[in-house]
Design a protein around this motif. Structure first.
Motif, PDB file in Angstrom:
ATOM      1  N   ASP A 170       0.849  -1.301  -0.022  1.00  0.00           N
ATOM      2  CA  ASP A 170      -0.048  -0.042   0.000  1.00  0.00           C
ATOM      3  C   ASP A 170       0.810   1.283  -0.158  1.00  0.00           C
ATOM      4  N   VAL A 173       2.343   1.671  -3.673  1.00  0.00           N
ATOM      5  CA  VAL A 173       1.325   1.946  -4.405  1.00  0.00           C
ATOM      6  C   VAL A 173       1.091   3.550  -4.219  1.00  0.00           C
ATOM      7  N   ARG A 178       4.005   0.687  -9.598  1.00  0.00           N
ATOM      8  CA  ARG A 178       3.014  -0.201 -10.082  1.00  0.00           C
ATOM      9  C   ARG A 178       3.609  -1.598 -10.351  1.00  0.00           C
ATOM     10  N   HIS A 205      -5.089  -3.819  -5.708  1.00  0.00           N
ATOM     11  CA  HIS A 205      -4.767  -2.559  -6.433  1.00  0.00           C
ATOM     12  C   HIS A 205      -4.924  -2.829  -7.756  1.00  0.00           C
TER      13      HIS A 205
END
Length: 334
Positions: A170, A173, A178, A205
C-alpha cells in the motif's frame, strides 16, 4: 581461584550443607536468621548456585532453553534481548544455542537443550518438523516464536505477516509504484502469510504480481536481484522490491548498487522486521516493524505462566505490524 561451592558457604555460615541447599531452593522451613546468615556468606564468597544441579535436586527447573534459528540475523538478537529482561524478572535463566536453519542441526540443538532438563523451551522460527516439536512438548512446555501450532502444550507468539506486507505494498502504491516484486522467504514459516499479503494487496490494487523465490538471508537477496537482472534490463527493471526480511533487503541493496541501480531513485526497497540493522544511518531501510523486544518478553511471559501459575491452556499471541518509512522508498522514476 576455584569456584566457591555449597560446602564453602556452609562452612562460612556455620551451618550444614543441607541447610544451605534449603536456602538456595527458597524453602520456607529455614528460619529468617539462618537464611540471612547463609545469603550473607554466599555473597561474601561470590557463590552462584549451579542452575542444573539445583533443578535436579528440586525436581523443578528455572532453566529456559532457547534455540535461535539464525545467529547472524539481528532480528533474533533483539528478540533475545526482550527474553533476557523478562527472564530475569521472572527468576528464570536462559541457555541459548542455534540450529543454523538446518532441520538436522536443530534436532541436535534441541536434544542438547533437553539434556539440561529445562523448565521450558522457546524455539525462535524453527524449521524442525512439527512431529519433533510435539515430541519436545511432551517433556516440557514449549513456546514457538514466528511459527504456529495447534498443540495444547505449545504456546505461540507471532506477528500478522499478511497485514504487514500489505502495508508495504500500500505504501509503495501510494508513491506511484506499479511494478512491485516480492522476494519471499522460501521455506521459512513466516514466508507464506507474507506472500499472501503481497498477492492480496496487489490484486486489490489491480496490479500484476511477481514473486521471486528467495530466503531470509543477505546472500539470497543478492541472488534474487541477480535473477531479475537476467530478465530485465536496468531501464525496464521493476521500480520496487518488497523483501522477505531486513537481512534479505540489505543483500538486495548491495546487488542493486553493484548493478548500478540507485536506491530509491531507481528502485524502492522495503524490508521486514525493523531490526537494528534497518535503522543504521547508511542503511536507513523502510521496513515493517515487528516489536522484537516485546515478542521476546511475551514468549518468556507465556512460559512463566505455565511454570509459575500452572496454566495448562494454550495461548496464541499475535502482535500487530507497523510501517516504518525511512530513506529507501520514493516515487518511481519517470
Amino acid at each position: 581461584m576455584t569456584r566457591p561451592t555449597m560446602e564453602d558457604v556452609a562452612a562460612k555460615a556455620g551451618v550444614s550443607r543441607a541447610l544451605v541447599s534449603l536456602v538456595m531452593r527458597g524453602s520456607p522451613k529455614v528460619s529468617e536468621h539462618r537464611r540471612r546468615a547463609v545469603l550473607a556468606a554466599a555473597k561474601d564468597l561470590g557463590y552462584q548456585p549451579h542452575a542444573m544441579a539445583r533443578s535436579l535436586a528440586s525436581r523443578t527447573s528455572d532453566i529456559v532453553g532457547v534455540m535461535v534459528s539464525d545467529l547472524r540475523n539481528p532480528f533474533f538478537a533483539d528478540v533475545v534481548e526482550g527474553m533476557d529482561t523478562a527472564a530475569r524478572q521472572a527468576g528464570l535463566e536462559l541457555i541459548l544455542n542455534t540450529g543454523r536453519r538446518s532441520a538436522a542441526r536443530e534436532r541436535t540443538a534441541l536434544e542438547s537443550l533437553e539434556a539440561f532438563r529445562p523448565g521450558g523451551i522457546i524455539l525462535l522460527s524453527p524449521v524442525l518438523p512439527a512431529a519433533a516439536i510435539r515430541e519436545a512438548a511432551y517433556q516440557c512446555p514449549v513456546v514457538l516464536v514466528s511459527r504456529s501450532s495447534s498443540v495444547s502444550t505449545i504456546d505461540t507468539v507471532n506477528d500478522d505477516g499478511e497485514t504487514g506486507v500489505a502495508l508495504a505494498v500500500d505504501h509503495l502504491v501510494s508513491l506511484g509504484h506499479r511494478r512491485i516484486v516480492h522476494f519471499d522467504g522460501g521455506a521459512a514459516f513466516t514466508a507464506a502469510p507474507r506472500r499472501r499479503g503481497y498477492l492480496t494487496a496487489m490484486d486489490r490494487h489491480g496490479l500484476e504480481p511477481m514473486v521471486i523465490p528467495s530466503e531470509h538471508t543477505d546472500a539470497a537477496g543478492i541472488a534474487a536481484v541477480q535473477k531479475l537482472l537476467k530478465v530485465f534490463s536496468p531501464s525496464t527493471f521493476p521500480t520496487a522490491l518488497v523483501c522477505g526480511n531486513d537481512f534479505n533487503a540489505v543483500g538486495a541493496m548491495s546487488a542493486l548498487a553493484e548493478a548500478g541501480l540507485r536506491v530509491p531513485q531507481d528502485v524502492s526497497l522495503v524490508g521486514y522486521d525493523n531490526s537494528s540493522l534497518a535503522a543504521l544511518r547508511h542503511v536507513s531501510l523502510t521496513t515493517i516493524d515487528q516489536p522484537r523486544v516485546e515478542i521476546g518478553r511475551l514468549a518468556v511471559a507465556a512460559l512463566a505462566e505455565r511454570l509459575r501459575e500452572g496454566r495448562t491452556t494454550p495461548v496464541r499471541r499475535r502482535v500487530p505490524p507497523a510501517l516504518v518509512v525511512r530513506a529507501t522508498t520514493a516515487a518511481p522514476r519517470t
